[in-house]
Design a protein around this motif. Structure first.
Motif, PDB file in Angstrom:
ATOM      1  N   GLY A  51      43.127  28.272  28.325  1.00  0.00           N
ATOM      2  CA  GLY A  51      41.830  28.915  28.239  1.00  0.00           C
ATOM      3  C   GLY A  51      41.243  29.191  29.604  1.00  0.00           C
ATOM      4  O   GLY A  51      40.635  30.248  29.835  1.00  0.00           O
ATOM      5  N   ALA A  52      41.406  28.261  30.541  1.00  0.00           N
ATOM      6  CA  ALA A  52      40.895  28.451  31.895  1.00  0.00           C
ATOM      7  C   ALA A  52      41.593  29.622  32.579  1.00  0.00           C
ATOM      8  O   ALA A  52      40.963  30.411  33.295  1.00  0.00           O
ATOM      9  CB  ALA A  52      41.077  27.172  32.702  1.00  0.00           C
ATOM     10  N   THR A  53      42.902  29.752  32.366  1.00  0.00           N
ATOM     11  CA  THR A  53      43.647  30.871  32.942  1.00  0.00           C
ATOM     12  C   THR A  53      43.196  32.192  32.335  1.00  0.00           C
ATOM     13  O   THR A  53      43.036  33.201  33.036  1.00  0.00           O
ATOM     14  CB  THR A  53      45.158  30.674  32.713  1.00  0.00           C
ATOM     15  OG1 THR A  53      45.565  29.439  33.316  1.00  0.00           O
ATOM     16  CG2 THR A  53      45.958  31.823  33.310  1.00  0.00           C
ATOM     17  N   VAL A 102      36.708  36.444  42.137  1.00  0.00           N
ATOM     18  CA  VAL A 102      35.722  35.445  41.726  1.00  0.00           C
ATOM     19  C   VAL A 102      35.249  34.703  42.977  1.00  0.00           C
ATOM     20  O   VAL A 102      36.058  34.314  43.814  1.00  0.00           O
ATOM     21  CB  VAL A 102      36.315  34.411  40.736  1.00  0.00           C
ATOM     22  CG1 VAL A 102      35.248  33.406  40.316  1.00  0.00           C
ATOM     23  CG2 VAL A 102      36.892  35.097  39.515  1.00  0.00           C
ATOM     24  N   HIS A 103      33.928  34.508  43.073  1.00  0.00           N
ATOM     25  CA  HIS A 103      33.356  33.787  44.203  1.00  0.00           C
ATOM     26  C   HIS A 103      32.728  32.457  43.803  1.00  0.00           C
ATOM     27  O   HIS A 103      32.524  31.596  44.669  1.00  0.00           O
ATOM     28  CB  HIS A 103      32.272  34.633  44.877  1.00  0.00           C
ATOM     29  CG  HIS A 103      32.736  35.980  45.327  1.00  0.00           C
ATOM     30  ND1 HIS A 103      32.489  37.128  44.614  1.00  0.00           N
ATOM     31  CD2 HIS A 103      33.444  36.348  46.417  1.00  0.00           C
ATOM     32  CE1 HIS A 103      33.016  38.168  45.247  1.00  0.00           C
ATOM     33  NE2 HIS A 103      33.602  37.726  46.327  1.00  0.00           N
ATOM     34  N   GLY A 104      32.381  32.310  42.540  1.00  0.00           N
ATOM     35  CA  GLY A 104      31.672  31.105  42.146  1.00  0.00           C
ATOM     36  C   GLY A 104      31.998  30.657  40.737  1.00  0.00           C
ATOM     37  O   GLY A 104      32.316  31.474  39.871  1.00  0.00           O
ATOM     38  N   PRO A 135      39.116  24.726  34.506  1.00  0.00           N
ATOM     39  CA  PRO A 135      38.747  25.939  35.229  1.00  0.00           C
ATOM     40  C   PRO A 135      38.728  25.748  36.743  1.00  0.00           C
ATOM     41  O   PRO A 135      39.073  26.665  37.496  1.00  0.00           O
ATOM     42  CB  PRO A 135      37.353  26.287  34.692  1.00  0.00           C
ATOM     43  CG  PRO A 135      36.849  25.055  34.056  1.00  0.00           C
ATOM     44  CD  PRO A 135      38.030  24.280  33.601  1.00  0.00           C
ATOM     45  N   THR A 136      38.353  24.543  37.200  1.00  0.00           N
ATOM     46  CA  THR A 136      38.351  24.293  38.641  1.00  0.00           C
ATOM     47  C   THR A 136      39.765  24.299  39.187  1.00  0.00           C
ATOM     48  O   THR A 136      40.030  24.854  40.266  1.00  0.00           O
ATOM     49  CB  THR A 136      37.666  22.954  38.960  1.00  0.00           C
ATOM     50  OG1 THR A 136      36.376  22.929  38.362  1.00  0.00           O
ATOM     51  CG2 THR A 136      37.510  22.767  40.459  1.00  0.00           C
ATOM     52  N   ARG A 137      40.688  23.702  38.454  1.00  0.00           N
ATOM     53  CA  ARG A 137      42.094  23.682  38.895  1.00  0.00           C
ATOM     54  C   ARG A 137      42.664  25.093  38.967  1.00  0.00           C
ATOM     55  O   ARG A 137      43.345  25.450  39.938  1.00  0.00           O
ATOM     56  CB  ARG A 137      42.924  22.824  37.928  1.00  0.00           C
ATOM     57  CG  ARG A 137      44.431  22.897  38.153  1.00  0.00           C
ATOM     58  CD  ARG A 137      44.845  22.426  39.541  1.00  0.00           C
ATOM     59  NE  ARG A 137      46.274  22.635  39.755  1.00  0.00           N
ATOM     60  CZ  ARG A 137      46.823  23.766  40.176  1.00  0.00           C
ATOM     61  NH1 ARG A 137      46.041  24.824  40.433  1.00  0.00           N
ATOM     62  NH2 ARG A 137      48.114  23.863  40.353  1.00  0.00           N
ATOM     63  N   VAL A 138      42.383  25.907  37.959  1.00  0.00           N
ATOM     64  CA  VAL A 138      42.900  27.277  37.950  1.00  0.00           C
ATOM     65  C   VAL A 138      42.319  28.081  39.110  1.00  0.00           C
ATOM     66  O   VAL A 138      43.036  28.793  39.824  1.00  0.00           O
ATOM     67  CB  VAL A 138      42.593  27.951  36.597  1.00  0.00           C
ATOM     68  CG1 VAL A 138      42.846  29.448  36.659  1.00  0.00           C
ATOM     69  CG2 VAL A 138      43.442  27.316  35.496  1.00  0.00           C
ATOM     70  N   LEU A 139      41.017  27.957  39.328  1.00  0.00           N
ATOM     71  CA  LEU A 139      40.390  28.709  40.411  1.00  0.00           C
ATOM     72  C   LEU A 139      40.756  28.149  41.781  1.00  0.00           C
ATOM     73  O   LEU A 139      40.877  28.906  42.758  1.00  0.00           O
ATOM     74  CB  LEU A 139      38.875  28.716  40.228  1.00  0.00           C
ATOM     75  CG  LEU A 139      38.395  29.816  39.287  1.00  0.00           C
ATOM     76  CD1 LEU A 139      37.011  29.534  38.753  1.00  0.00           C
ATOM     77  CD2 LEU A 139      38.419  31.159  39.993  1.00  0.00           C
ATOM     78  N   ALA A 140      40.956  26.839  41.884  1.00  0.00           N
ATOM     79  CA  ALA A 140      41.385  26.261  43.160  1.00  0.00           C
ATOM     80  C   ALA A 140      42.723  26.851  43.582  1.00  0.00           C
ATOM     81  O   ALA A 140      42.926  27.186  44.765  1.00  0.00           O
ATOM     82  CB  ALA A 140      41.481  24.738  43.047  1.00  0.00           C
ATOM     83  N   GLY A 141      43.638  26.992  42.636  1.00  0.00           N
ATOM     84  CA  GLY A 141      44.927  27.610  42.941  1.00  0.00           C
ATOM     85  C   GLY A 141      44.781  29.068  43.342  1.00  0.00           C
ATOM     86  O   GLY A 141      45.445  29.544  44.274  1.00  0.00           O
TER      87      GLY A 141
END
Length: 302
Positions: free
Chosen positions: A78-80, A93-95, A130-136
């Motif tokens: 879902g986060a991806t 994405v910035h935030g 979601p943080t893990r996906v965006l961190a990558g």
């Protein structure tokens, strides 16, 4: 210039309450917003994609730019999906505001395993995924040579940082989110990503259903009186933390009405060092004396 001009911001759990206010203010401050909410009940059960769609339409009708997502951020899939939607719609994405969460209060001795697992997943994992996906995503962009000025805002709770009877699952998850914030601030800064947190005190579906709390956070009868517990009071701090030039990293804030506090975090209260191994009687004598001093210093209402 608006604080979030040209920024792309994802707000999870933004179909109602605090998340809705964060998404609406972000749009008013110039951000293009991804409104994410599965439309579940406060306990995490059920779904209604129309909840997120309604907020996105509300933002668009007011002149802002938003798209809706019903992706389940309790899962990496879902986060991806959420990240892909944001990039397809806005290019980047910035935030990220990790506002999604659930509540299942119960005294610990009566708590079913499912209620523990559901809240840990609905709070801590819904922040992790979601943080893990965006961190990558941001790490890869930084390594490719792009300048990243990104921000993550997490949502702990006083239940975890101070404590609340009947909320061991919720408090444990929220304390974990605060710890995650502090550690990620150290890890992700090398890629141009700041990570902070805001502990809100506001009127939401969760607080409105808690006996004793519901009456305390109710809206004032006088429309001209300042509504201390309106969820929108928390949003300006969240928006500031999302802004490109915000200097903070690793901060955990508290926000209620017009009041902002900054948590100091765990720290050592005192230290004793014998210089060699203690005996149990020695520890008993020393720590009993220390405890008595602490109670005495705190006064009769400790």
């Amino acid at each position: 210039m608006p604080a979030l001009a040209d920024r792309v911001v994802i707000v999870t759990g933004s179909g109602r309450g605090l998340g809705r206010e964060h998404a609406r203010l972000a749009a008013r401050e110039g951000a293009r917003v991804v409104v994410n909410d599965i439309g579940a009940g406060p306990d995490g059960r059920g779904s209604d994609p129309g909840i997120a769609e309604a907020v996105a339409k509300e933002i668009s009708s007011a002149g802002g730019i938003a798209v809706a997502s019903a992706a389940d951020v309790r899962t990496m899939r879902g986060a991806t999906e959420l990240l892909d939607l944001a990039v397809d719609a806005f290019g980047t994405v910035h935030g990220l505001v990790n506002n999604a969460g659930i509540l299942r209060d119960r005294m610990f001795a009566n708590m079913p395993e499912d209620d523990w697992d559901a809240v840990i997943e609905g709070q801590l994992k819904a922040t992790f995924a979601p943080t893990r996906v965006l961190a990558g995503y941001w790490r890869d962009a930084a390594k490719s040579g792009r300048e990243i000025k990104a921000s993550v805002v997490n949502v702990p709770s006083t239940s975890g940082l101070i404590g609340a009877v009947g909320q061991t699952n919720y408090g444990a998850a929220k304390a974990g989110i605060a710890a995650l914030t502090v550690i990620l601030a150290q890890e992700l800064s090398r890629y141009g990503v700041r990570v902070n947190a805001v502990t809100p005190v506001a009127r939401t579906r969760m607080t409105e259903n808690v006996p004793g709390v519901a009456e305390m956070v109710a809206a004032p009868a006088d429309a001209d009186e300042f509504d201390v517990y309106h969820p929108g009071n928390v949003s300006p701090l969240v928006a500031w933390l999302l802004s490109e030039d915000c200097p903070d990293n690793g901060a955990v804030y508290y926000a209620k009405g017009g009041e902002i506090r900054r948590f100091a975090g765990w720290s050592y209260e005192w230290t004793i060092d014998k210089g060699r191994r203690w005996t149990v009687p020695e520890i008993d004598a020393e720590l009993r004396a220390r405890s008595a001093q602490t109670v005495s210093a705190a006064g009769p209402h400790a």
